[in-house]
Every structure is written in structure tokens, then in C-alpha cells.
Design an enzyme around this catalytic site. Structure first.
Site, PDB file in Angstrom:
ATOM      1  N   HIS B  74       2.747 -10.267   7.562  1.00 54.51           N
ATOM      2  CA  HIS B  74       1.271 -10.043   7.779  1.00 54.51           C
ATOM      3  C   HIS B  74       0.456 -11.024   8.728  1.00 54.51           C
ATOM      4  O   HIS B  74      -0.670 -10.987   8.587  1.00 54.51           O
ATOM      5  CB  HIS B  74       0.699  -9.885   6.296  1.00 54.51           C
ATOM      6  CG  HIS B  74       1.450  -8.940   5.259  1.00 54.51           C
ATOM      7  ND1 HIS B  74       2.271  -9.460   4.291  1.00 54.51           N
ATOM      8  CD2 HIS B  74       1.453  -7.619   5.261  1.00 54.51           C
ATOM      9  CE1 HIS B  74       2.727  -8.523   3.678  1.00 54.51           C
ATOM     10  NE2 HIS B  74       2.571  -7.497   3.963  1.00 54.51           N
ATOM     11  N   CYS B  96       4.550 -10.196  12.144  1.00 53.76           N
ATOM     12  CA  CYS B  96       5.086  -9.070  12.969  1.00 53.76           C
ATOM     13  C   CYS B  96       4.596  -9.266  14.409  1.00 53.76           C
ATOM     14  O   CYS B  96       3.281  -9.824  14.318  1.00 53.76           O
ATOM     15  CB  CYS B  96       4.451  -7.574  12.350  1.00 53.76           C
ATOM     16  SG  CYS B  96       4.407  -6.508  13.555  1.00 53.76           S
ATOM     17  N   HIS B 124      -6.575  -7.737   2.302  1.00 54.23           N
ATOM     18  CA  HIS B 124      -5.124  -7.819   2.582  1.00 54.23           C
ATOM     19  C   HIS B 124      -4.786  -9.051   3.602  1.00 54.23           C
ATOM     20  O   HIS B 124      -5.453  -9.323   4.532  1.00 54.23           O
ATOM     21  CB  HIS B 124      -4.922  -6.408   3.577  1.00 54.23           C
ATOM     22  CG  HIS B 124      -3.707  -6.130   3.965  1.00 54.23           C
ATOM     23  ND1 HIS B 124      -2.848  -6.636   4.597  1.00 54.23           N
ATOM     24  CD2 HIS B 124      -2.745  -5.264   3.317  1.00 54.23           C
ATOM     25  CE1 HIS B 124      -1.609  -6.319   4.827  1.00 54.23           C
ATOM     26  NE2 HIS B 124      -1.604  -5.451   3.870  1.00 54.23           N
ATOM     27  N   GLU B 126      -3.032  -9.378   6.360  1.00 56.55           N
ATOM     28  CA  GLU B 126      -3.089  -9.398   7.545  1.00 56.55           C
ATOM     29  C   GLU B 126      -4.664  -9.392   8.046  1.00 56.55           C
ATOM     30  O   GLU B 126      -4.918 -10.120   9.116  1.00 56.55           O
ATOM     31  CB  GLU B 126      -2.772  -8.184   7.961  1.00 56.55           C
ATOM     32  CG  GLU B 126      -2.583  -7.749   9.388  1.00 56.55           C
ATOM     33  CD  GLU B 126      -2.160  -6.327   9.976  1.00 56.55           C
ATOM     34  OE1 GLU B 126      -1.526  -5.661   9.407  1.00 56.55           O
ATOM     35  OE2 GLU B 126      -2.844  -5.730  10.996  1.00 56.55           O
ATOM     36  N   THR B 160      -3.022  -3.245  11.640  1.00 57.17           N
ATOM     37  CA  THR B 160      -1.953  -2.248  12.190  1.00 57.17           C
ATOM     38  C   THR B 160      -1.482  -1.130  11.542  1.00 57.17           C
ATOM     39  O   THR B 160      -1.075  -0.121  12.232  1.00 57.17           O
ATOM     40  CB  THR B 160      -0.778  -3.166  12.721  1.00 57.17           C
ATOM     41  OG1 THR B 160      -0.333  -3.768  11.237  1.00 57.17           O
ATOM     42  CG2 THR B 160      -1.008  -4.447  13.538  1.00 57.17           C
ATOM     43  N   CYS B 188      -0.241   0.258  14.987  1.00 60.07           N
ATOM     44  CA  CYS B 188       1.050   0.138  15.371  1.00 60.07           C
ATOM     45  C   CYS B 188       1.443   1.788  15.538  1.00 60.07           C
ATOM     46  O   CYS B 188       1.201   2.310  14.615  1.00 60.07           O
ATOM     47  CB  CYS B 188       2.069  -0.775  14.972  1.00 60.07           C
ATOM     48  SG  CYS B 188       2.860  -0.157  13.262  1.00 60.07           S
ATOM     49  N   ASN B 218       0.156   0.175   3.083  1.00 58.84           N
ATOM     50  CA  ASN B 218       0.334   1.495   3.725  1.00 58.84           C
ATOM     51  C   ASN B 218       1.323   2.568   3.059  1.00 58.84           C
ATOM     52  O   ASN B 218       0.971   3.505   3.321  1.00 58.84           O
ATOM     53  CB  ASN B 218       1.109   1.063   5.255  1.00 58.84           C
ATOM     54  CG  ASN B 218       2.764   0.761   4.992  1.00 58.84           C
ATOM     55  OD1 ASN B 218       3.461   1.870   5.090  1.00 58.84           O
ATOM     56  ND2 ASN B 218       2.925  -0.387   4.670  1.00 58.84           N
TER      57      ASN B 218
END
Lengths: 278, 278
Positions: B74, B96, B124, B126, B160, B188, B218
Site C-alpha cells: 500500500h 505496488c 486506508h 494507501e 487504486t 487499477c 477491496n
């Protein structure tokens, strides 16, 4: 019978500016002054200007002896600007400053490597002018049609008189196709205000009368908006078109008008309605 | 009983890459190697890695003697990156590559003078990492909440793993507030494909089972998607959670899994279902 006239009906800033400039020049009684195309999309105003000595011509080749050329509010394509500059006539540019801004952004997006998407009506002179600044990959779309295949980087500019709802639709569709999107929301504020007020009035009257050039895109758009809200709607250019049958059973009537409709026509329409309605 | 397993279930490119790197290092049996936070949001994988000698730590202050530090998929906030660089430990970055790209765009938008809006879940990791690149004006929104007041120029990047529908909503709302908008759609591709395939399967089965970390954003999103489509949905981490009552009357069962769910857990779940279902 109650008549509600939209406060936002009639001349916007850009049109008022252009008409002020043109009639000022007419007052100077100069010879061989022309507008390239109609200065605004209102036949009555164009006729009035013609009577004062300034007539529209379709192209600069149409007349031999041009002393001064007035550029219309909608702007003109870049190629024609360049051609005019090579002539010896004086150029009076009444292009709406907001259209100028949209032209600039179309050019900038192209220079920055974006494929330019223009939201607007392909045959409208403003869009024709924007296209000339937008580079070879330019695509013109309206709010309803599906998008063609687009590149990875897409830049969007908007005909100044489009509704925001159409931009939302186009942007949502663009998200399915492009990874990087730059949007200049060039819809002018007066368009948004006029559409909003028109919808508000249409929601509470029995009949809507929309006043303005049959060739005016933004007036036609007001008509479509009212129709879509289910209210009986009549698009007229002048008071003489009003029919008693339209309004005789109406308790409340709404009047709105496009950005190119002069105040005197709106006043005439209201007056005529009161005469008919009693 | 028919079981449909989503082809897009399980490890995405970025997670697979990170896990390959981490287990490779584990195989080298080095001492004092840690991950900063859980390497992915899957407790079973994190436990497996811990057994191989690589445990997560909450912060670099938590341990005195760090030889090597693995950065999670993340990503981490810029301030922490800088702090780590000033330490003497080795840094193994498994962020990533698509998150790296989003970090870069957040930084770029800020440098270009845009107020950065991040679509994602504020807590989160990320998003925490993206925020650190986005400058002081950064705003984090999800697809449901109204937007705060924004500046004239707004740049959007996206966690993403967000659904495209949320980006469409946020973009439509941003159009009401900002005049210039630049969007990097950093969702993504594997997220989009997984959401689409999951919706397709959910539409034709009696029960959906979603496999993955309860802390996986996710995976949770896949669960919400299935629930919103009206199919009975169960979110589990491992096969042992399956209850016979869920599936005994089902003719068709769908299985999907988040990007951080390893293949062996998905296989276990399918096997256990066949054992129970007969």
C-alpha cells in the site's frame, strides 16, 4: 392571469458588449463596415443593425471594398482570423471574452498533448471556431451521443452555452475510455443561471413562452428544457407570433429568453400578452 | 450444486510481486527483517510470513535492531520514507507500482497548483500515503459524501481499488464547484475487471461467498457490491468459517476473492464447499 418574466432573460454580458460596440460604430456612420456572419443569433437585432448601415456578409470574399470588419460574438475559425489579418481592412473583434477563453484552452490542451474533445453543437459557429484551435485529433460530441474511441490523454472544453448536465454525462463516458482527463468547464455562468431560473419558473406555470432567434442555440435549448419538464412551451421571435389560444386558459405564464434576445422584444411580448389576456 | 469461481479472484500483480519478494527474502533466512505494517491485508499470509521469520512492526521505533525493512504494497507516507532513509537499515520496497504512480500524480498535481482531491478511504494506508504527496490543501472523499468547498483548480487521484462508479459521482460533484479539473484515473485495471466479473457472477447465483481479509478494503468492497445486487453474501477469511446452512439449498454458488487473497485459501474454500454440499 399572472406573468412571470425570468430575471436572467435576455442579453448576457458578451452579447451586450458586442451590440454596444456595433451600434456605437453604426452611429459613427462609417461606410463599408460589415459583420462576418450575423453578429448574434437574433434576426431582429441583425435587421436593426443593417438599417443603421452595418450588414452581415458570409465571407470576406463576398465584398470587394471592406473598410472595417466586425467579428461576431461566437468567434471565428483561426484560419479565417489569419486570412483577415492579411487583408487591409480594420478588424473590430466582438468575440465574447468567455469564448476567447475557451479558444485559448482548446489551443493549450492541444499543445499539452491532450486529444481535445469539445462538448457542443458541431455546426454552431462557436464550436467551429473552437475546433480550429483544438488540433487535428479534435472530436465534437453532444450530451447524448456515445463517444468514439479516444486517446489515453483527453482534454475537454465546452461550448459556453451548454448545460452542465451534458458535461457530467460526457465526463462520465470519457472516464470509461481515457486515463488522464483535463477539463476546462467553459460553460459561462449566465447560461447556468438562465437554465436554472427557467427550470424553476417552468415548474410552476401553465404555459412557457421562450423568446429569441429560431437560429439561437441557447434559446432552442431553453425551449427543449421547458418541454422536457412537461409544460406546454412556445418558442417565438417576436410578440406578433403569440396566439390567444395558447394562453387563454392559463392562470400563470412564464417568459424566458435566450442570451441574444434584446430587452425591447421581451417587453413587447409581455405587453402583447397582457393585451390578449385582458 | 454448481460452484463458479471468479477467474479474477485472488492475487493481483502488485500483491503477487510483493509476496514473491518477501518470501524470497524469508528463504534467505536473514535475521531482523521486518515489514512496516502488514505487507498485505490478509492475516493468513501475514501469519505464514511471520512463521518464516518476517514479522510486521507498527513503526520503526518499535524495534531497536532492524537490519532490513520491507515496505508494504500500500506504500507509506513520505515523512516515514524520509525517516527510514535516515536510518541505517536496508529498505526493500514492495509498494505496488500502480500505487507509486498514484503517489507521483498526487505530487505532480500539487506542484502544478491543483488542490488535490483523493477518492478513497481516509484511514486506508494507501490513502494515507497518497495524502502525504498531495500538499496541504488535500481533501479525501468517498463516493457517497458531499464535497467540501473546493478551489478553482482541482486535481483528482484515486485509491487504486476504488470502483469507477464512485469516480464518476465525485467528478460530477466536482464539476459543480471547480472550473478546471485534472483527473488521473489511477484505478487499477485488475480492480475494475474483478468488480465487473463479480457483479456478473452475483447476477446468476443463489449465494455469493467472498474470500479475503476482514481488513481488506477491496474484499469488503466486493462484499458490498454483491449485497447491493440482492444476493445472499458471506465474507469469510478461511474455509473453516463456511456454514452448511448457507449453501444447503443453493443450486449455484459463486466464489470471488480480493486482490490480497492467496490461491490456496480460495482452493480450500471451494473444496470445503464441495465436501459440505455433497
Amino acid at each position: 392571469m399572472k406573468i412571470i418574466v425570468a430575471k436572467t432573460a435576455g442579453f448576457c454580458f458578451g452579447v451586450k458588449r458586442a451590440i454596444d460596440i456595433a451600434f456605437q460604430i453604426a452611429q459613427e456612420k462609417r461606410k463599408d463596415v460589415y459583420t462576418l456572419g450575423p453578429i448574434i443569433h437574433n434576426p431582429q437585432v441583425v435587421k436593426k443593425l443593417r438599417k443603421k448601415g452595418i450588414a452581415p456578409i458570409d465571407s470576406i470574399d463576398a465584398k470587394k471594398n471592406i473598410k472595417a470588419l466586425i467579428i461576431r460574438t461566437h468567434g471565428i475559425p483561426l484560419e479565417i482570423s489569419q486570412k483577415i489579418l492579411s487583408e487591409s481592412c480594420e478588424v473590430i473583434d466582438t468575440t465574447c471574452p468567455f469564448v476567447k477563453k475557451a479558444q485559448y484552452y482548446a489551443k493549450l490542451l492541444n499543445e499539452e498533448g491532450y486529444q481535445v474533445v469539445i462538448l457542443g453543437e458541431k455546426n454552431h459557429p462557436e464550436v467551429q471556431s473552437l475546433m480550429s484551435y483544438a488540433g487535428g485529433d479534435v472530436v465534437v460530441v453532444n450530451g447524448e451521443m456515445p463517444l468514439p474511441k479516444l486517446k489515453r490523454k483527453v482534454g475537454i472544453v465546452v461550448q459556453t452555452t451548454q448545460p452542465l448536465e451534458s458535461l457530467k454525462k460526457v465526463l462520465s463516458r470519457t472516464l470509461e475510455l481515457a486515463k488522464e482527463i483535463k477539463v476546462y468547464n467553459t460553460i459561462c455562468n449566465s447560461t447556468a443561471l438562465r437554465l436554472n431560473e427557467t427550470a424553476r419558473i417552468a415548474g410552476k406555470v401553465d404555459v412557457m413562452v421562450v423568446v429569441g432567434g429560431k437560429n439561437s442555440a441557447n434559446t432552442t435549448q431553453l425551449t427543449r428544457l421547458c418541454e422536457s419538464l412537461g409544460v406546454p412551451t412556445y418558442h417565438i421571435e417576436t410578440a406578433s407570433e403569440i396566439r390567444k389560444a395558447w394562453i387563454q386558459n392559463a392562470k400563470k405564464i412564464g417568459i424566458t429568453a435566450g442570451a441574444s434576445t434584446p430587452a425591447w422584444i421581451i417587453t413587447d411580448v409581455e405587453k402583447r400578452m397582457r393585451d390578449i389576456g385582458g
